[in-house]
Scaffold this motif. Structure first.
Motif, PDB file in Angstrom:
ATOM      1  N   PRO A 296       0.799  -1.224   0.000  1.00  0.00           N
ATOM      2  CA  PRO A 296       0.000   0.000   0.000  1.00  0.00           C
ATOM      3  C   PRO A 296       0.838   1.283   0.000  1.00  0.00           C
ATOM      4  O   PRO A 296       0.484   2.250  -0.683  1.00  0.00           O
ATOM      5  CB  PRO A 296      -0.828  -0.110   1.283  1.00  0.00           C
ATOM      6  CG  PRO A 296      -0.902  -1.569   1.567  1.00  0.00           C
ATOM      7  CD  PRO A 296       0.398  -2.138   1.071  1.00  0.00           C
TER       8      PRO A 296
ATOM      9  N   GLN B 230       2.029   1.757  -3.480  1.00  0.00           N
ATOM     10  CA  GLN B 230       0.897   2.104  -4.338  1.00  0.00           C
ATOM     11  C   GLN B 230       0.649   3.608  -4.343  1.00  0.00           C
ATOM     12  O   GLN B 230       0.378   4.196  -5.382  1.00  0.00           O
ATOM     13  CB  GLN B 230      -0.380   1.384  -3.866  1.00  0.00           C
ATOM     14  CG  GLN B 230      -0.469  -0.051  -4.240  1.00  0.00           C
ATOM     15  CD  GLN B 230      -0.869  -0.254  -5.676  1.00  0.00           C
ATOM     16  OE1 GLN B 230      -1.727   0.448  -6.210  1.00  0.00           O
ATOM     17  NE2 GLN B 230      -0.235  -1.195  -6.319  1.00  0.00           N
ATOM     18  N   ARG B 231       0.771   4.227  -3.167  1.00  0.00           N
ATOM     19  CA  ARG B 231       0.540   5.675  -3.064  1.00  0.00           C
ATOM     20  C   ARG B 231       1.612   6.476  -3.789  1.00  0.00           C
ATOM     21  O   ARG B 231       1.363   7.595  -4.218  1.00  0.00           O
ATOM     22  CB  ARG B 231       0.471   6.090  -1.602  1.00  0.00           C
ATOM     23  CG  ARG B 231      -0.791   5.612  -0.898  1.00  0.00           C
ATOM     24  CD  ARG B 231      -0.939   6.223   0.474  1.00  0.00           C
ATOM     25  NE  ARG B 231       0.072   5.741   1.408  1.00  0.00           N
ATOM     26  CZ  ARG B 231      -0.043   4.662   2.171  1.00  0.00           C
ATOM     27  NH1 ARG B 231      -1.141   3.941   2.112  1.00  0.00           N
ATOM     28  NH2 ARG B 231       0.914   4.311   3.000  1.00  0.00           N
TER      29      ARG B 231
ATOM     30  N   ARG C 212      -1.156   2.248 -10.629  1.00  0.00           N
ATOM     31  CA  ARG C 212      -1.867   1.833  -9.415  1.00  0.00           C
ATOM     32  C   ARG C 212      -2.959   0.840  -9.748  1.00  0.00           C
ATOM     33  O   ARG C 212      -3.638   0.957 -10.760  1.00  0.00           O
ATOM     34  CB  ARG C 212      -2.489   3.039  -8.726  1.00  0.00           C
ATOM     35  CG  ARG C 212      -1.489   3.955  -8.130  1.00  0.00           C
ATOM     36  CD  ARG C 212      -2.175   5.039  -7.317  1.00  0.00           C
ATOM     37  NE  ARG C 212      -1.189   6.068  -7.055  1.00  0.00           N
ATOM     38  CZ  ARG C 212      -1.419   7.360  -7.154  1.00  0.00           C
ATOM     39  NH1 ARG C 212      -2.607   7.789  -7.484  1.00  0.00           N
ATOM     40  NH2 ARG C 212      -0.474   8.216  -6.920  1.00  0.00           N
TER      41      ARG C 212
ATOM     42  N   ASP D 290      -5.114  -0.053  -6.997  1.00  0.00           N
ATOM     43  CA  ASP D 290      -6.202   0.270  -6.053  1.00  0.00           C
ATOM     44  C   ASP D 290      -6.930   1.521  -6.533  1.00  0.00           C
ATOM     45  O   ASP D 290      -6.536   2.171  -7.487  1.00  0.00           O
ATOM     46  CB  ASP D 290      -5.674   0.446  -4.624  1.00  0.00           C
ATOM     47  CG  ASP D 290      -4.701   1.615  -4.510  1.00  0.00           C
ATOM     48  OD1 ASP D 290      -4.428   2.296  -5.515  1.00  0.00           O
ATOM     49  OD2 ASP D 290      -4.210   1.837  -3.404  1.00  0.00           O
TER      50      ASP D 290
ATOM     51  N   GLY E 220      -5.837   4.306   2.892  1.00  0.00           N
ATOM     52  CA  GLY E 220      -4.692   4.942   3.493  1.00  0.00           C
ATOM     53  C   GLY E 220      -4.819   6.392   3.657  1.00  0.00           C
ATOM     54  O   GLY E 220      -3.980   7.137   3.889  1.00  0.00           O
TER      55      GLY E 220
END
Length: 74
Positions: free
Chosen positions: A56, A59-60, A67, A69, A74
């Motif tokens: 995660p 991913q940000r 990405r 998601d 988050g």
């Protein structure tokens, strides 16, 4: 961009990183049996990049087109 397209792009990026790591070994090797270590390195790096890109926090940091998601977490 669809999720399927993002997955294909992520897989391509991961494969290219693994290939880049193994390329010196593959170029140096002259026979098929000698390329086995290079292939192993490439697969290991690709697997590591795949696992890291699934985290995660990473991913940000990824651009939107990589990405998987929806960005809500988050």
């Amino acid at each position: 961009m669809t999720t399927e397209t993002k997955r294909v792009l992520r897989t391509a990026v991961q494969f290219l990183v693994g290939l880049a790591a193994a390329l010196p070994l593959l170029v140096h090797a002259s026979g098929v049996p000698e390329t086995a270590p290079g292939v192993g390195v490439g697969l290991a790096v690709a697997a590591a990049v795949t696992r890291i890109m699934a985290m995660p926090a990473v991913q940000r940091l990824l651009p939107g087109w990589l990405r998987t998601d929806d960005g809500a977490a988050g």
